[in-house]
Each structure stands twice: as structure tokens, then as C-alpha cells.
Design an enzyme around this catalytic site. Structure first.
Site, PDB file in Angstrom:
ATOM      1  N   GLY A  10      -3.025 -10.583  13.825  1.00 51.02           N
ATOM      2  CA  GLY A  10      -2.670  -9.154  13.857  1.00 51.02           C
ATOM      3  C   GLY A  10      -3.715  -8.309  13.146  1.00 51.02           C
ATOM      4  N   CYS A 126       2.280   1.113   3.148  1.00 52.10           N
ATOM      5  CA  CYS A 126       0.960   1.711   2.919  1.00 52.10           C
ATOM      6  C   CYS A 126       1.051   3.135   2.383  1.00 52.10           C
ATOM      7  CB  CYS A 126       0.135   1.678   4.195  1.00 52.10           C
ATOM      8  SG  CYS A 126       1.046   2.121   5.652  1.00 52.10           S
ATOM      9  N   HIS A 234      -4.469   6.912   6.202  1.00 54.79           N
ATOM     10  CA  HIS A 234      -3.378   7.882   6.080  1.00 54.79           C
ATOM     11  C   HIS A 234      -3.748   8.971   5.076  1.00 54.79           C
ATOM     12  CE1 HIS A 234      -1.134   5.179   8.448  1.00 54.79           C
ATOM     13  NE2 HIS A 234      -0.301   4.664   7.549  1.00 54.79           N
TER      14      HIS A 234
HETATM   15  C1  2RA Z   1       2.992   2.953   9.587  1.00 58.26           C
HETATM   16  N1  2RA Z   1       3.354   2.408   7.260  1.00 58.26           N
HETATM   17  O1  2RA Z   1       1.962   3.538   9.258  1.00 58.26           O
HETATM   18  C2  2RA Z   1       3.718   2.057   8.613  1.00 58.26           C
HETATM   19  C3  2RA Z   1       3.548   0.611   8.921  1.00 58.26           C
HETATM   20  N2  2RA Z   1       2.244   0.197   8.936  1.00 58.26           N
HETATM   21  O2  2RA Z   1       3.488   3.034  10.715  1.00 58.26           O
END
Ligand code: 2RA
Length: 329
Positions: A10, A126, A234
Site C-alpha cells: 500500500g 495524520c 495536509h
Molecule cells: C485521510 N487521514 O487523509 C485520513 C486517512 N489517511 O483520509
């Protein structure tokens, strides 16, 4: 160290192999683990070829450590089986995070709570990791009362299917959809499934995990998690109200002096964190540091980090490093 990587094929599994090598983690034997359909595949690691094995075979090989990124169901079923034979499991799924008997660890914040008896350790979500990395040192000094966070999450967090959907949209190809709507030129306020209270699981992870990691249920958190067509990591706009007033220079110094946090904040030269530049790095980048002028004792921050690295693989391996360093495995 005999190390199993469960979910090795993955996205996070692949980054785990990369980070294990980059950080010279003392792997004497790698056990690459994946679902039946990948058993027998060859995985190269540090110039050596390994065959992917099944979960049952991996248990029989008795790894010292098992790094999981294979979804909650697999973790609920198999993490206890590894733990029973003495393996220490560090799991990236949400399966164990809120279990009262399992620890939820960001090494820079709470690794000190780990003991030899912790055989299943949860790696936080995360978007939680990057937020608490910046807020934990400020909480220590100024005590957080309330957090309002809006996230702008890379589609890589959804997985390969969403990345493929975006690639198809960019190429003008009709293909399988990870979302019911287009990703390209869009913003989807829909990360993970909706709960009864109208929030998504992703948003409630930010609430529940933050309180657990900071060990303070008095902290109020509300979140809006948005998926956007970026790669690299993110981003989060965080508004945090403290119990006491703060000094902005002191806030910057605290963040500057926090291991794993990098302050990028100079609007005179348009310096602020961006996911495209955070990609491939392990730091949590903080900028747009400014007082919320609408209410007292409140701060605004912009926090960016690579969700596959510090948000998953690197944090997991840093937990393993702590265990090895303190002879807890
Ligand atoms: C997302 N934190 O970003 C979640 C799972 N990786 O969708």
C-alpha cells in the site's frame, strides 16, 4: 531486528520501507506482508529481495516488531495474534486508537509513557499528528481551552483510487470514482464517513485523538475536514484559544525550539508553509502565526505536513526507534 511491514504494497507501506532505509533502522530481516493476492511478489529492500508472505506466515516467523498499515479490520484480527507471540505492533489504523488500554503515541509528545508491556501501540491519524505536534508545546505553556480546525487534505489520504480518479479527470478520462463528485477543481467537505452527529469520522478523530494525546479531556475541539486536489500533504487552519494570554514572540520561540517543527513565517517575503514543498519531508511546518484579534488569548496558525510521512510512516518508525533505544523491544 526482525521487522514485519503489514500492508507493504500500500501507499503507507511503501513509504515505510523508504523511511526504514533512510533512517537506517536496524532491520536484520524484513518480513513483507500483504493480502493473499500479493503473496509471492518480490519486494526489494536495501538491495535484497524478499517474498511477500501472508499474515499467518508472518506470525509464524515471529517478528520483533510489526508495522501495520492494512486497515482496521485486519488490525483488529491480526494485531493480537502478533502480540500473543511477543511481537510489538505499531498500527496505523483507527482500530486501537481510542482503546482505553492502548497508547496513542506521537514520540515527541508522549513516548515516555511506553513500557515493555505495550504490545499494540496506536499511531494517530495524520491530521491529528501534525496539529498536536505544533499545539502540544503551546498547551504545556498556555493551556489550551478550545481548538477550531479546518483541514485541507491531500487526496493521497484517501488512497490510490482517489489519486486515479483525479488523474483520469485531468486526462479527461471517465473512470472509477472514489468520490460521488469530481475531485479536480473541487473541494469536498467529506473525509471518511459521516457519523450520527453530522461530523465525519476524520473530524471526530481530530477531536477524540487530540484529547487523548494531550491527556486533557477539558480541551474542546471542533473540526471541518476538506479534501482538495493537492499532492504532498495536509494543511490545517487552526484557531486555538488558551486559558491565559500569550506573547507572540514567545509562541514563535517555543515552536522554533520544538523538535520536528519548522517555523516558516515571514509575510514580508511571502514565506508560509505549502504542501507542495512539505512533500517528502518529515517536519511539521507552521506559519501565518498571528493573534486572533476577534477574541482574547486566541492564536491562528497554518500547519502543513506530509500525511504519508510524519502523518503515518515516519511517526510509526519513530515510535519503533524509541522502543529500540529504550530497550522496550
Ligand atoms: C485521510 N487521514 O487523509 C485520513 C486517512 N489517511 O483520509
Amino acid at each position: 531486528m526482525k521487522v514485519a511491514v503489514v500492508g507493504v504494497t500500500g501507499m503507507v507501506g511503501e513509504v515505510m520501507l523508504k523511511v526504514l532505509k533512510e533512517r537506517h533502522f536496524p532491520v536484520t530481516e524484513l518480513i513483507p506482508v500483504a493480502s493473499e493476492k500479493s503473496v509471492g511478489k518480490i519486494i526489494s529492500f536495501k538491495d535484497k529481495d524478499y517474498q511477500v508472505v501472508s499474515l499467518a506466515t508472518a506470525v509464524s516467523m515471529k517478528p520483533d516488531i510489526a508495522l501495520f498499515s492494512a486497515g482496521g479490520e485486519t488490525s483488529l484480527e491480526w494485531a493480537p495474534k502478533f502480540a500473543e507471540i511477543g511481537t510489538t505492533v505499531i498500527d496505523n489504523s483507527s482500530a486501537w486508537r481510542m482503546d482505553l488500554n492502548k497508547k496513542l503515541i506521537v514520540p515527541e509528545i508522549n513516548a515516555k509513557s511506553l513500557t515493555k508491556s505495550d504490545k499494540i501501540i496506536a499511531n494517530p491519524n495524520c491530521s491529528t499528528i501534525q496539529m498536536v505536534m505544533a499545539l502540544a508545546p503551546l498547551h504545556k505553556k498556555y493551556k489550551i481551552k478550545r481548538i477550531v480546525v479546518s483541514t485541507y487534505q491531500s487526496i493521497s489520504g484517501t488512497g490510490v483510487k482517489a489519486i486515479k480518479q483525479l488523474e483520469n479527470e485531468l486526462a479527461g478520462i471517465k473512470g472509477e470514482m472514489a468520490y460521488p463528485y469530481p475531485i479536480h477543481k473541487n473541494a469536498l467537505p467529506h473525509c471518511d464517513v459521516f457519523e450520527e452527529n453530522g461530523y465525519t469520522k476524520e473530524e471526530m478523530k481530530l477531536v477524540r485523538e487530540t484529547q487523548k494525546i494531550l491527556d486533557d479531556k477539558s480541551i474542546s475541539v471542533t473540526a471541518t475536514a476538506v479534501r482538495i486536489p493537492t499532492s504532498g500533504g495536509h494543511s490545517e487552519a487552526v484557531n486555538v484559544a488558551f486559558e491565559t494570554d500569550f506573547d507572540l514572540t514567545d509562541v514563535r520561540q517555543i515552536l522554533d525550539n520544538t523538535p520536528g517543527v519548522v517555523v516558516q513565517d515571514n509575510t514580508d517575503v511571502n514565506m508560509y508553509p505549502m504542501p507542495i514543498y512539505a512533500h517528502g519531508k518529515d517536519d511539521v511546518f507552521v506559519g501565518r502565526i498571528r493573534r486572533d484579534e476577534s477574541q482574547p488569548n486566541t492564536l491562528n496558525l497554518w500547519i502543513v505536513s506530509d500525511n504519508l510521512r510524519k502523518g503515518a510512516a515516519t511517526n510509526t518508525i519513530q515510535i519503533a526507534e524509541y522502543l529500540v533505544k529504550h530497550q522496550l523491544v
